[in-house]
Design an enzyme around this catalytic site. Structure first.
Site, PDB file in Angstrom:
ATOM      1  N   GLY A 226      51.810  44.628  33.683  1.00  0.00           N
ATOM      2  CA  GLY A 226      51.415  44.088  34.981  1.00  0.00           C
ATOM      3  C   GLY A 226      52.600  43.460  35.688  1.00  0.00           C
ATOM      4  O   GLY A 226      53.437  42.806  35.071  1.00  0.00           O
TER       5      GLY A 226
ATOM      6  N   GLY B 179      52.365  41.730  38.843  1.00  0.00           N
ATOM      7  CA  GLY B 179      52.027  40.788  39.913  1.00  0.00           C
ATOM      8  C   GLY B 179      52.832  39.509  39.763  1.00  0.00           C
ATOM      9  O   GLY B 179      53.861  39.484  39.080  1.00  0.00           O
TER      10      GLY B 179
ATOM     11  N   GLY C 129      53.082  38.540  35.972  1.00  0.00           N
ATOM     12  CA  GLY C 129      53.868  39.483  35.174  1.00  0.00           C
ATOM     13  C   GLY C 129      55.325  39.519  35.574  1.00  0.00           C
ATOM     14  O   GLY C 129      56.227  39.421  34.736  1.00  0.00           O
TER      15      GLY C 129
ATOM     16  N   HIS D   4      34.231  34.944  47.736  1.00  0.00           N
ATOM     17  CA  HIS D   4      34.979  34.322  48.833  1.00  0.00           C
ATOM     18  C   HIS D   4      34.144  34.357  50.110  1.00  0.00           C
ATOM     19  O   HIS D   4      33.603  35.397  50.469  1.00  0.00           O
ATOM     20  CB  HIS D   4      36.291  35.079  49.050  1.00  0.00           C
TER      21      HIS D   4
ATOM     22  N   SER E 243      41.714  35.121  55.699  1.00  0.00           N
ATOM     23  CA  SER E 243      42.204  33.947  54.966  1.00  0.00           C
ATOM     24  C   SER E 243      41.304  32.728  55.125  1.00  0.00           C
ATOM     25  O   SER E 243      40.749  32.468  56.177  1.00  0.00           O
ATOM     26  CB  SER E 243      43.591  33.582  55.459  1.00  0.00           C
TER      27      SER E 243
ATOM     28  N   ARG F 282      34.978  27.183  48.106  1.00  0.00           N
ATOM     29  CA  ARG F 282      34.520  28.540  48.383  1.00  0.00           C
ATOM     30  C   ARG F 282      33.104  28.818  47.904  1.00  0.00           C
ATOM     31  O   ARG F 282      32.310  29.453  48.614  1.00  0.00           O
ATOM     32  CB  ARG F 282      35.470  29.524  47.715  1.00  0.00           C
TER      33      ARG F 282
ATOM     34  N   HIS G  18      35.917  38.077  44.980  1.00  0.00           N
ATOM     35  CA  HIS G  18      37.308  37.863  45.325  1.00  0.00           C
ATOM     36  C   HIS G  18      38.199  37.632  44.118  1.00  0.00           C
ATOM     37  O   HIS G  18      39.300  38.141  44.035  1.00  0.00           O
ATOM     38  CB  HIS G  18      37.383  36.663  46.258  1.00  0.00           C
TER      39      HIS G  18
ATOM     40  N   ARG H 108      37.682  28.516  41.567  1.00  0.00           N
ATOM     41  CA  ARG H 108      39.094  28.278  41.867  1.00  0.00           C
ATOM     42  C   ARG H 108      39.231  27.764  43.290  1.00  0.00           C
ATOM     43  O   ARG H 108      38.580  28.261  44.203  1.00  0.00           O
ATOM     44  CB  ARG H 108      39.885  29.575  41.715  1.00  0.00           C
TER      45      ARG H 108
ATOM     46  N   LEU I 249      47.976  31.518  43.284  1.00  0.00           N
ATOM     47  CA  LEU I 249      49.415  31.766  43.337  1.00  0.00           C
ATOM     48  C   LEU I 249      50.123  30.744  42.461  1.00  0.00           C
ATOM     49  O   LEU I 249      51.052  31.055  41.722  1.00  0.00           O
ATOM     50  CB  LEU I 249      49.909  31.666  44.777  1.00  0.00           C
TER      51      LEU I 249
END
Lengths: 253, 646, 288
Positions: free
Chosen positions: B41, B43, B46, B267, B285, B338, B409, B443, B449
């Site tokens: 991975g 991303g 990774g 989301h 967003s 959320r 999401h 989350r 991130l």
């Protein structure tokens, strides 16, 4: 909506390709271009034939994975969108749509509409970074960057690496892609220490990979889904001249 | 293997990580060169892990499912990344970020992990700035912040509406540097097909080269899984088309435990579904909720008229609008976490107030913001998002309210890992969305991130050494051993089996069926009755897949149908444990909402008495019921409360 | 296909730099050409030609200029071949991307201009290099003056036999000049060949200069030539239209404030300079 599709089919890298014609009907105008291809593919699988291979991933215009040359435009006739965000309402009912893969010497075809764009990664590997290893860096606010410069760098950095600039350029030049990265790092103080060698190395790699030369036709700018500006190319040229003239570092070729 | 040792260091919460680092074992530079690490991975988690490990001197091999690491779906994160820098002097601190994250996760996350996350958050910002990530700056030249859901401070760093892109490109650039230096080898267009375990330790992987179908073996001293989440089991989600939970399922089959599979985040601000042909949902967003106001009509007849196209939203007067989030949660208003915003939207639509033609949509309105700030400012803040909306929906969001609806999401659940991010298989690590550790049951925005990069840059490079220090005595892992041969053979057999079915249903059809079952019965609002219905339905679907799927093409060339089929097979298995986990968790918490467990006011009702644990599932073999273990969550430093955003 | 191991940008900068030199030269050339329009029997024009043909600094620049032209053309061809090779398989559908007018056709407009340049060289430059027979003239006043000086010497008995014979031959030649070789203003003998000049004017005219004034006037009297000339300068206009802008881009001169100025200069230059050149044949067509 009904369409006639002329699509490039090619089994593998070495096979000889050809155009094949498909008819598709009852497509909603709100359908995206790739969803239209999904529908076509499902009907192909129903008929036990191999679906059309095309690259795609995020389908929201940011990953840069999709890229089809549609009716003479990379990413199709709409402006500032990737293929995945192109919708069928941008075409007229009954239209014939020709779909081709990106064509450039450094982008060999893998299958059908999928091309190998790792050449772009190879250019980045030659210096499209700040050589900061993990840890041991100063506080984020220790380096002040003017808002104007930061915004400008952000605009350059918004390149998604889809390769539409190469596909659009009559010379298959990667100047817009390379210059966006060079510009981003040249605008920021973090990129300054390596600026001179970076631009030379990246340009050398770009040349070695067989991309064409820039002739300032700006087709890249016109087709860039992220609207990266040609001024980046000018900035890279400037950086290159400065590096060649003023710097003692040079590329080993 | 019943004991779940989370290996949390002793001592005060704020000292645990420091102490761990001081006492962990290290590998000397000469030995690092002899040790191979596989990262699957590319991303945020990774790429950052591979780059950091490569820079330390390990031999790293990284595997990418696409043509380039930059395609990973981390790139699509729009809003920002949290860090407790307190640059705004608004009372932020590591403790507060820690507290907000735990509370946002509805008290189902591990204290020590979350504290460490908050602790290293500041280093991430510094690291990214040093890499040349063009974060937004204010006129003084300093870093700018915005606020996000679930927090009362401005701690979110951003780069226009493309923060994920910029952070991923930062990690990608660090990775590129290591590739150039030769410490990391990159293998693109490879999909992991199986994990190879030798003597109880993860020793390698089997991959399929997606370009020519070749099955390849790779050996290493440790394997890192950074393959993201499994949101695509719902078919329609905001995940990218290639996102899949296949690698995690392979590890689960080989003995890694799977934690909290039922914690799936929905989301609230996505563009509603338009038709059957739709392949994915697009996220708008969360930052839009800073200035946008969410509403539905007050009168049900207005909603009906809008759905039928007889009435325009702009024709509805202020008095006839129901700003339901502001009404129900005056303190946080449109910025509630959320899960709460999503459920509130569903509640209104279920009650018949939805405004999309399908009945499933609510308005996100910028009228007030445009009046207050002027169109220019709104354009500067959200211009690219508005443009994206217009391109997709063909409606001008400056003139009309946007239409949004919740969509799957993010998955908080994932491979169970201990404090060192090691799974129950020694030598197998999981990072980023692929593990379960930091977000509990929900989350917070801008935390994914943060977690991906924290794991990759600042946690794994330390904790892996603690494991690898014992491995220096092991010679290079041979891929000729019995285990590799067997693994490769089983992969080939599985692929051949799928190809040989030659049934009637396309992979997409079955995938849609799976998505339908999951969304209807294991979706936003769950109850025992529906979950009990879903479990046999999934069993039937599994049978249907293995007897009636149609995959065209062949094994030895690029074959997207085959790729999708393999992932679908794994997704069905995963869906089964999601449903089972959702059924056993008889409470409502975070993203997991059981309709039977609500307060009198209709809010989620947690049951800390019986369910303050991590549900950890162990695979017991084909046609065997998986077994659930419990890792009890002990809150030593935090005072557990009912979440309240009123 | 990497014969020249220079970076692509280096090659482009070189192309631009040579082009820049040509851009600087064009107005100079235009200035001289415009002297044709002055009704002075070609005095200014001849003086300017004389200066350009004899000044040593100009001669150095002449070499640089010639090299620039050649390298500009060679590099352009080389780069174009490289560019074609970068896309071995072409698209089926021709590009529909909107790009600045003419930017895609620089090699073609440049090619047309280069062809004209060959013609232009045959007509003028090669004459100067004595590779091609041109037309010559001599100023009657000057010839008279020199003849008188020699005649004086003859009277004083300072000439030997050989020189006397030469003088006699010259005298006969002068007396035989046909009236049509005298120009209207009676200042010059025109349309001579080089031999005739030497014959009429004596050995001192050995290094006689071609009469570009007469040659130009004669060329523009030819309608076909004038037409070709006009077309070529329209094409050159298109070439130049993209040139300055492109040059600034290649040399990295891009700036939010100043780039618009460069764009305007580019347009002005591309219109004014070719227009200036085009006035001359038009003048000869319609005013004479």
């Amino acid at each position: 909506m009904d369409f006639t599709l002329k699509i490039w089919r090619q089994e593998n890298r070495k096979a000889k390709g050809r155009f094949e014609t498909y008819k598709i009907s009852n497509i909603s105008p709100d359908c995206s271009f790739l969803e239209m291809l999904d529908i076509l593919n499902e009907s192909l699988v129903d008929k036990l034939s191999h679906p059309i291979c095309f690259d795609h991933d995020c389908r929201e215009g940011i990953c840069g994975m999709c890229g089809l040359y549609i009716n003479g435009h990379p990413h199709g006739p709409d402006s500032a969108v990737t293929t995945c965000q192109l919708h069928m309402r941008k075409f007229s009912d009954g239209e014939t749509i020709t779909i081709e893969p990106w064509r450039a010497k450094p982008f060999p075809i893998i299958r059908d509409l999928i091309v190998d764009r790792t050449a772009l990664d190879k250019i980045i590997q030659e210096g499209g970074y700040v050589s900061a290893t993990t840890g041991g860096v100063p506080d984020g606010n220790a380096i002040l960057i003017s808002k104007h410069k930061a915004d400008e760098a952000m605009d350059s950095a918004s390149c998604i690496g889809c390769g539409a600039c190469v596909a659009a350029c009559k010379n298959a030049s990667a100047m817009l892609f390379v210059s966006a990265k060079v510009s981003q790092l040249a605008l920021l103080p973090q990129g300054k220490p390596e600026a001179a060698i970076r631009v030379q190395n990246m340009v050398a790699k770009m040349d070695d990979l067989g991309f064409g030369n820039c002739t300032n036709t700006y087709a890249c700018e016109a087709e860039c889904p992220k609207q990266i500006k040609r001024s980046n190319i000018a900035r890279m040229n400037r950086e290159f001249i400065c590096a060649k003239v003023a710097s003692e570092e040079s590329t080993k070729r | 293997m019943n004991t779940l040792d989370s290996k949390i260091p002793e001592g005060q919460l704020s000292e645990k990580w420091t102490k761990y680092k001081a006492s962990q074992k290290l590998v000397n530079p000469a030995n690092k060169r002899k040790l191979d690490v596989i990262v699957v991975g590319t991303g945020l988690a990774g790429s950052s892990a591979a780059a950091s490990l490569g820079a330390l001197g390990f031999n790293v091999k990284i595997f990418c499912i696409s043509d380039s690491p930059r395609r990973a779906h981390s790139i699509a994160a729009q809003g920002g990344i949290n860090a407790a820098k307190n640059y705004q002097n608004d009372g932020d601190s590591v403790d507060r970020l820690f507290y907000d994250t735990i509370k946002g996760g509805d008290y189902r996350a591990r204290e020590a992990n979350v504290y460490r996350l908050a602790e290293v958050s500041n280093s991430i910002i510094d690291q990214c700035v040093a890499q040349g990530v063009p974060f937004a700056r204010d006129y003084s030249g300093m870093l700018d912040n915005r606020s996000f859901g679930g927090a009362q401070v401005s701690r979110t760093f951003y780069a226009k509406g493309q923060t994920g892109q910029q952070l991923l490109l930062g990690a990608y650039s660090a990775l590129s540097k290591e590739i150039k230096a030769g410490t990391v080898e990159m293998y693109e267009r490879r999909e992991m097909m199986d994990l190879v375990v030798v003597d109880g330790r993860a020793r390698g992987i089997i991959t399929r080269n997606l370009q020519n179908g070749e099955i390849e073996r790779w050996g290493a001293h440790a394997v890192v899984i950074a393959t993201g989440g499994y949101g695509n089991v719902y078919f329609l989600s905001t995940n990218a088309m290639n996102c899949n939970g296949s690698a995690a399922v392979q590890c689960y089959h080989k003995g890694a435990f799977f934690a909290n599979p039922c914690f799936v985040q929905i989301h609230p601000t996505c563009i509603p579904v338009k038709g059957d042909y739709q392949s994915k949902l697009t996220l708008m967003s969360e930052s839009l909720r800073n200035d946008g106001r969410i509403w539905v009509p007050k009168k049900i007849e207005d909603a009906v008229a809008i759905r039928e196209g007889k009435l325009k939203p702009t024709e509805i007067t202020e008095e006839d609008r129901d700003y339901y989030l502001e009404r129900r949660y005056p303190a946080f208003g449109n910025l509630v976490p959320r899960d709460i915003a999503s459920r509130a939207a569903k509640e209104r639509c279920d009650a018949g107030y939805g405004v999309a033609p399908s009945g499933y949509g609510v308005y996100l309105d910028f009228k007030t913001a445009i009046e207050r700030l002027g169109r220019d400012k709104v354009e500067a803040r959200y211009g690219n998002l508005f443009q994206m909306y217009e391109k997709i929906v063909d409606v001008d969001p400056y003139e009309n309210p946007m239409m949004i609806y919740p969509a799957v999401h993010y998955t908080m659940g994932g491979l169970w890992v201990d404090y060192e991010l090691q799974t129950t298989i020694p030598g197998l690590f999981a990072t980023g969305e692929a593990n379960f550790s930091d977000h509990g049951a929900n989350r917070l925005g801008a935390s994914a991130l943060m977690q991906g990069l924290a794991d990759g840059y600042f946690v794994l490079p330390y904790t892996m050494q603690n494991y690898l220090s014992d491995q220096i005595y092991e010679s290079k892992v041979s891929t000729e051993t019995e285990e590799f041969v067997v693994a490769e053979k089983s992969v080939k057999e599985k692929l051949e089996k799928i190809m040989a079915i030659k049934g009637e249903k396309t992979v997409d059809t079955l995938q849609r069926e799976l998505g339908h079952i999951m969304w209807e019965y294991v979706g936003m609002g769950r109850n025992a009755q529906n979950l009990q219905k879903a479990i046999p339905m999934l069993e039937d679907l599994k049978k249907e897949f293995w007897s009636n799927v149609r995959v065209t093409g062949d094994l030895t060339s690029l074959n997207p149908e085959l790729e999708k089929a393999v992932r679908l097979a794994d997704h069905i298995e995963l869906s089964q444990i999601i449903a089972k986990d959702a059924l056993q968790r008889e409470e409502s918490c975070g993203g997991h909402y059981r309709e039977e467990f609500v307060t009198e006011e209709g809010e989620a009702k947690r049951n800390d008495q019986d369910f303050m644990f991590v549900g950890v599932w162990e695979y017991k073999g084909k046609d065997q019921e998986p077994v659930m273990h419990k890792e009890d969550l002990k809150y030593e430093f935090i005072n557990v409360q009912q979440r309240n955003y009123k | 296909m990497k014969l020249i191991q220079f970076a692509s940008i280096t090659k482009k900068i070189a192309l631009a730099a040579f082009g820049l030199f040509l851009l600087l030269f064009l107005p100079v050339h235009l200035g001289i050409n415009l002297c044709l329009l002055r009704d002075d029997g070609g005095e200014w024009y001849r003086n300017a030609s004389h200066f350009m043909g004899t000044n040593y600094i100009v001669k150095v620049f002449e070499i640089v200029l010639l090299a620039s032209v050649l390298l500009h053309i060679c590099l352009a061809i080389y780069l174009t071949i490289e560019n074609w090779l970068a896309r071995p398989v072409r698209y089926k559908v021709r590009t529909k991307t909107k790009t600045p007018f003419m930017s895609r056709y620089m090699i073609w407009t440049g090619g047309i201009v280069a062809c004209f340049l060959v013609l232009h060289f045959i007509n003028f430059y090669f004459v100067k290099l004595d590779l091609v027979e041109g037309k010559y003239s001599a100023s009657i006043e000057q010839v008279d003056k020199l003849f008188q000086q020699k005649a004086m010497k003859l009277q004083q008995g300072e000439l030997n036999e050989k020189e006397q014979a030469a003088l006699m031959a010259q005298y006969q030649a002068i007396s035989q000049i046909s009236p049509e070789k005298m120009d209207k203003s009676q200042k010059n003998m025109v349309n001579l060949t080089k031999e005739e000049v030497i014959q009429y004017c004596g050995e001192d005219f050995k290094h006689v200069e071609p009469d570009f004034y007469t040659m130009s006037k004669d060329l523009f009297a030819n309608k076909t030539y004038s037409l070709i000339y006009l077309v070529v300068f329209v094409v050159l206009g298109f070439h130049l239209y993209h040139a300055i802008n492109s040059l600034a881009q290649t040399l990295g001169l891009s700036h939010r404030k100043y780039s618009p100025i460069i764009d305007w200069v580019s347009i002005f230059y591309a219109v004014l300079v070719p227009l200036g050149f085009a006035i001359i044949p038009l003048w000869f067509m319609f005013m004479n």
